[in-house]
Write a protein that holds these residues in place. Structure first.
Motif, PDB file in Angstrom:
ATOM      1  N   GLY A  13       5.133   1.436   9.936  1.00  0.00           N
ATOM      2  CA  GLY A  13       4.886   0.173  10.566  1.00  0.00           C
ATOM      3  C   GLY A  13       3.322   0.189  11.318  1.00  0.00           C
ATOM      4  O   GLY A  13       2.610  -0.833  10.441  1.00  0.00           O
ATOM      5  N   ILE A  14       2.740   1.154  11.277  1.00  0.00           N
ATOM      6  CA  ILE A  14       1.192   0.422  11.691  1.00  0.00           C
ATOM      7  C   ILE A  14       0.513   0.117  10.460  1.00  0.00           C
ATOM      8  O   ILE A  14      -0.922  -0.648  11.076  1.00  0.00           O
ATOM      9  CB  ILE A  14       1.011   1.664  12.128  1.00  0.00           C
ATOM     10  N   PHE A  15      -0.398   1.069   9.313  1.00  0.00           N
ATOM     11  CA  PHE A  15      -0.454   0.797   8.232  1.00  0.00           C
ATOM     12  C   PHE A  15       0.178  -0.155   6.930  1.00  0.00           C
ATOM     13  O   PHE A  15      -0.852  -0.725   6.197  1.00  0.00           O
ATOM     14  CB  PHE A  15      -0.628   2.456   7.452  1.00  0.00           C
ATOM     15  N   GLY A  16       1.714  -0.425   7.486  1.00  0.00           N
ATOM     16  CA  GLY A  16       1.216  -1.745   6.871  1.00  0.00           C
ATOM     17  C   GLY A  16       0.884  -3.055   7.468  1.00  0.00           C
ATOM     18  O   GLY A  16       0.176  -3.894   6.405  1.00  0.00           O
ATOM     19  N   ILE A  17       0.968  -2.611   8.900  1.00  0.00           N
ATOM     20  CA  ILE A  17       0.435  -4.055   9.609  1.00  0.00           C
ATOM     21  C   ILE A  17      -1.229  -3.884   9.376  1.00  0.00           C
ATOM     22  O   ILE A  17      -1.900  -5.503   8.913  1.00  0.00           O
ATOM     23  CB  ILE A  17       0.357  -4.467  11.182  1.00  0.00           C
ATOM     24  N   ALA A  18      -1.621  -3.133   9.552  1.00  0.00           N
ATOM     25  CA  ALA A  18      -3.302  -3.069   8.918  1.00  0.00           C
ATOM     26  C   ALA A  18      -3.334  -3.066   7.829  1.00  0.00           C
ATOM     27  O   ALA A  18      -4.442  -3.712   7.272  1.00  0.00           O
ATOM     28  CB  ALA A  18      -3.504  -1.331   9.840  1.00  0.00           C
ATOM     29  N   ALA A  19      -2.128  -3.134   6.734  1.00  0.00           N
ATOM     30  CA  ALA A  19      -2.828  -3.905   5.957  1.00  0.00           C
ATOM     31  C   ALA A  19      -3.181  -5.278   5.147  1.00  0.00           C
ATOM     32  O   ALA A  19      -3.920  -5.892   4.306  1.00  0.00           O
ATOM     33  CB  ALA A  19      -1.744  -3.350   4.726  1.00  0.00           C
ATOM     34  N   GLY A  20      -2.375  -6.135   5.971  1.00  0.00           N
ATOM     35  CA  GLY A  20      -2.407  -7.507   6.046  1.00  0.00           C
ATOM     36  C   GLY A  20      -3.601  -7.351   6.379  1.00  0.00           C
ATOM     37  O   GLY A  20      -4.820  -9.355   6.260  1.00  0.00           O
ATOM     38  N   ALA A  21      -5.621  -7.510   7.207  1.00  0.00           N
ATOM     39  CA  ALA A  21      -6.447  -7.452   7.546  1.00  0.00           C
ATOM     40  C   ALA A  21      -7.401  -5.929   6.658  1.00  0.00           C
ATOM     41  O   ALA A  21      -8.628  -6.405   7.000  1.00  0.00           O
ATOM     42  CB  ALA A  21      -6.327  -7.114   8.974  1.00  0.00           C
ATOM     43  N   ALA A  22      -6.388  -6.280   5.762  1.00  0.00           N
ATOM     44  CA  ALA A  22      -7.799  -5.260   4.455  1.00  0.00           C
ATOM     45  C   ALA A  22      -8.745  -6.214   4.320  1.00  0.00           C
ATOM     46  O   ALA A  22      -8.579  -7.235   3.404  1.00  0.00           O
ATOM     47  CB  ALA A  22      -6.704  -4.614   3.258  1.00  0.00           C
ATOM     48  N   PRO A  23     -10.090  -5.502   4.631  1.00  0.00           N
ATOM     49  CA  PRO A  23     -11.235  -6.764   4.101  1.00  0.00           C
ATOM     50  C   PRO A  23     -11.351  -6.824   2.358  1.00  0.00           C
ATOM     51  O   PRO A  23     -12.115  -7.704   2.107  1.00  0.00           O
ATOM     52  CB  PRO A  23     -12.385  -5.744   4.816  1.00  0.00           C
ATOM     53  N   ILE A  75     -10.237  -1.957  -1.923  1.00  0.00           N
ATOM     54  CA  ILE A  75     -10.057  -0.837  -2.354  1.00  0.00           C
ATOM     55  C   ILE A  75      -9.717  -0.640  -0.697  1.00  0.00           C
ATOM     56  O   ILE A  75      -8.750   0.543  -0.359  1.00  0.00           O
ATOM     57  CB  ILE A  75     -11.728  -0.317  -2.276  1.00  0.00           C
ATOM     58  N   GLY A  76      -9.791  -1.453   0.279  1.00  0.00           N
ATOM     59  CA  GLY A  76      -9.497  -0.718   1.523  1.00  0.00           C
ATOM     60  C   GLY A  76      -7.596  -1.169   1.657  1.00  0.00           C
ATOM     61  O   GLY A  76      -7.067  -0.106   2.056  1.00  0.00           O
ATOM     62  N   ALA A  77      -6.611  -2.170   1.102  1.00  0.00           N
ATOM     63  CA  ALA A  77      -6.403  -2.570   1.249  1.00  0.00           C
ATOM     64  C   ALA A  77      -4.621  -1.063   0.259  1.00  0.00           C
ATOM     65  O   ALA A  77      -4.487  -1.024   0.599  1.00  0.00           O
ATOM     66  CB  ALA A  77      -5.175  -3.716   0.334  1.00  0.00           C
ATOM     67  N   CYS A  78      -5.520  -0.638  -0.944  1.00  0.00           N
ATOM     68  CA  CYS A  78      -5.100   0.197  -1.535  1.00  0.00           C
ATOM     69  C   CYS A  78      -5.283   1.817  -0.562  1.00  0.00           C
ATOM     70  O   CYS A  78      -4.216   2.324  -0.385  1.00  0.00           O
ATOM     71  CB  CYS A  78      -5.787   0.539  -2.626  1.00  0.00           C
ATOM     72  N   GLY A  79      -6.459   2.314   0.500  1.00  0.00           N
ATOM     73  CA  GLY A  79      -6.110   3.332   0.808  1.00  0.00           C
ATOM     74  C   GLY A  79      -5.015   2.848   1.826  1.00  0.00           C
ATOM     75  O   GLY A  79      -4.164   3.754   2.274  1.00  0.00           O
ATOM     76  N   LEU A  80      -4.550   1.554   2.795  1.00  0.00           N
ATOM     77  CA  LEU A  80      -4.530   1.367   3.932  1.00  0.00           C
ATOM     78  C   LEU A  80      -2.244   1.516   2.489  1.00  0.00           C
ATOM     79  O   LEU A  80      -1.430   2.298   3.710  1.00  0.00           O
ATOM     80  CB  LEU A  80      -4.199   0.208   4.268  1.00  0.00           C
ATOM     81  N   TYR A 132      -2.785  -0.767  -9.769  1.00  0.00           N
ATOM     82  CA  TYR A 132      -3.715   0.904  -9.377  1.00  0.00           C
ATOM     83  C   TYR A 132      -3.004   0.986  -7.804  1.00  0.00           C
ATOM     84  O   TYR A 132      -2.922   1.416  -7.549  1.00  0.00           O
ATOM     85  CB  TYR A 132      -4.848   0.717  -9.552  1.00  0.00           C
ATOM     86  N   THR A 133      -2.757   0.178  -7.496  1.00  0.00           N
ATOM     87  CA  THR A 133      -2.064  -1.239  -5.571  1.00  0.00           C
ATOM     88  C   THR A 133      -0.878  -0.060  -5.806  1.00  0.00           C
ATOM     89  O   THR A 133      -0.513   1.061  -4.792  1.00  0.00           O
ATOM     90  CB  THR A 133      -1.861  -2.165  -5.239  1.00  0.00           C
ATOM     91  N   ALA A 156      -1.645   3.584   0.539  1.00  0.00           N
ATOM     92  CA  ALA A 156      -1.902   5.190   0.933  1.00  0.00           C
ATOM     93  C   ALA A 156      -1.352   6.042   1.511  1.00  0.00           C
ATOM     94  O   ALA A 156      -0.207   6.340   1.681  1.00  0.00           O
ATOM     95  CB  ALA A 156      -2.670   5.389   0.624  1.00  0.00           C
ATOM     96  N   ALA A 157      -1.655   5.252   2.727  1.00  0.00           N
ATOM     97  CA  ALA A 157      -1.180   5.581   4.263  1.00  0.00           C
ATOM     98  C   ALA A 157      -0.369   5.164   4.378  1.00  0.00           C
ATOM     99  O   ALA A 157       1.040   6.076   4.637  1.00  0.00           O
ATOM    100  CB  ALA A 157      -2.332   5.205   5.251  1.00  0.00           C
ATOM    101  N   LEU A 158       0.101   4.223   4.554  1.00  0.00           N
ATOM    102  CA  LEU A 158       2.050   3.485   3.788  1.00  0.00           C
ATOM    103  C   LEU A 158       2.876   4.926   3.767  1.00  0.00           C
ATOM    104  O   LEU A 158       3.853   4.572   3.651  1.00  0.00           O
ATOM    105  CB  LEU A 158       1.606   1.621   3.710  1.00  0.00           C
ATOM    106  N   GLY A 159       2.644   4.833   3.072  1.00  0.00           N
ATOM    107  CA  GLY A 159       3.562   5.902   1.542  1.00  0.00           C
ATOM    108  C   GLY A 159       3.474   6.961   2.030  1.00  0.00           C
ATOM    109  O   GLY A 159       4.316   7.255   1.678  1.00  0.00           O
ATOM    110  N   VAL A 160       2.354   7.356   2.849  1.00  0.00           N
ATOM    111  CA  VAL A 160       2.879   8.893   2.956  1.00  0.00           C
ATOM    112  C   VAL A 160       3.447   9.268   4.905  1.00  0.00           C
ATOM    113  O   VAL A 160       4.717   9.621   4.458  1.00  0.00           O
ATOM    114  CB  VAL A 160       1.133   9.070   4.210  1.00  0.00           C
ATOM    115  N   GLY A 161       3.813   8.091   4.855  1.00  0.00           N
ATOM    116  CA  GLY A 161       5.134   7.405   6.083  1.00  0.00           C
ATOM    117  C   GLY A 161       6.533   7.320   5.723  1.00  0.00           C
ATOM    118  O   GLY A 161       7.793   7.481   6.259  1.00  0.00           O
ATOM    119  N   VAL A 162       6.437   6.047   4.168  1.00  0.00           N
ATOM    120  CA  VAL A 162       7.701   5.480   3.644  1.00  0.00           C
ATOM    121  C   VAL A 162       8.061   7.244   3.119  1.00  0.00           C
ATOM    122  O   VAL A 162       9.485   7.403   2.686  1.00  0.00           O
ATOM    123  CB  VAL A 162       7.495   4.337   2.840  1.00  0.00           C
TER     124      VAL A 162
END
Length: 277
Positions: free
Chosen positions: A207-217, A220-225, A170-171, A227-233
């Motif tokens: 770039g911002i959300f892709g890097i932030a996804a590496g620090a997802a807690p 669910i947080g990774a999926c949200g980040l 689902y990611t 999704a935000a990455l997908g908005v940019g791509v």
């Protein structure tokens, strides 16, 4: 200097005052060979249409029956005597006839767009166009690099957050939801705010959300980040092609298809990075 300003002032709007000495009078402009060929064709058709001379009226004295070469030479000689230039491509009348054509009433926007396209056609491919080819190509390169990279890290996500292999898929669902939203929003938004701003913002989001996804807690947080990455791509995909097409001469339209060569390059680089680590 202008290239440096484009980097340091990404939101600066160009003005004709920034390009002193670049403007060329129409009568001194060098028109594209395809444009000149079209003028010659249209002039020939118009002159033949206005002429009272036809092939049937060409005198056959001194010619042998069936001598096609002689008939053609005689026809060209007679027509050459009656041909007079109707308009020139380097006059405002010729440009107006070229832009307006034989069609009916059109909007001012369409007519202005044709004038700009004619100017781009006459300028032809230059260093700016090739630099833009590389720039927009890197946009598609980055887009597919992210897509391929996320597909490759699914097993690591499953192990990191203790998610089953079925649920971790689902990611990509979250990613593609962002892609759909980004393509819709930025495809329309780039027409409103401009291609350059949309291009810069979409890549910045990726770039911002892709890097932030590496620090997802958590997952669910990774999926949200993602999704935000997908908005940019998703937003960058249509903007890339539209941005390049606006500065591409009509005679070089095949380069828009060639731009897609950057897409598999991004996939290759992502695969090599995943293989190495």
């Amino acid at each position: 200097m202008m290239g440096f300003m484009g980097i340091t002032r990404p939101f600066h709007k160009d003005s004709v005052d920034d390009y002193q000495g670049v403007l060329v009078p129409l009568e001194q402009a060098i028109r594209h060979p395809a444009v000149m060929a079209e003028y010659e064709r249209r002039r020939w058709e118009e002159e033949v249409r206005e002429s009272d001379v036809s092939v049937a009226s060409i005198p056959e004295a001194g010619m042998k029956r069936g001598d096609k070469a002689s008939e053609v030479d005689t026809e060209r000689g007679i027509l050459a005597k009656i041909v007079t230039p109707v308009y020139s491509p380097n006059t405002i009348e010729g440009l107006r006839a070229e832009v307006v054509g034989d069609g009916g009433e059109e909007s001012v926007y369409n007519l202005k767009s044709r004038v700009i396209n004619k100017a781009i056609q006459d300028i032809d491919m230059g260093r700016y166009n090739w630099n833009l080819f590389i720039l927009c190509g890197f946009g598609w390169f980055a887009d597919n690099l992210w897509l391929q990279g996320i597909a490759m890290i699914l097993p690591s996500l499953s192990a990191e957050f203790g998610i089953s292999e079925t649920e971790v898929r689902y990611t990509t669902c979250a990613l593609f939801l962002g892609l759909c939203l980004g393509a819709f929003v930025w495809g329309i938004g780039s027409d409103i705010i401009g291609r350059r701003l949309a291009f810069n913002v979409t890549l910045a989001l990726a770039g911002i959300f892709g890097i932030a996804a590496g620090a997802a807690p958590n997952w669910i947080g990774a999926c949200g980040l993602f999704a935000a990455l997908g908005v940019g791509v998703g937003g960058n995909l249509p903007v890339d092609g539209a941005l390049y097409l606006e500065f591409l001469p009509e005679a070089s339209g095949k380069l828009l298809t060639l731009l897609s060569i950057w897409w598999p390059v991004g996939q290759l680089v992502a695969s090599l990075i995943g293989w190495a680590f």
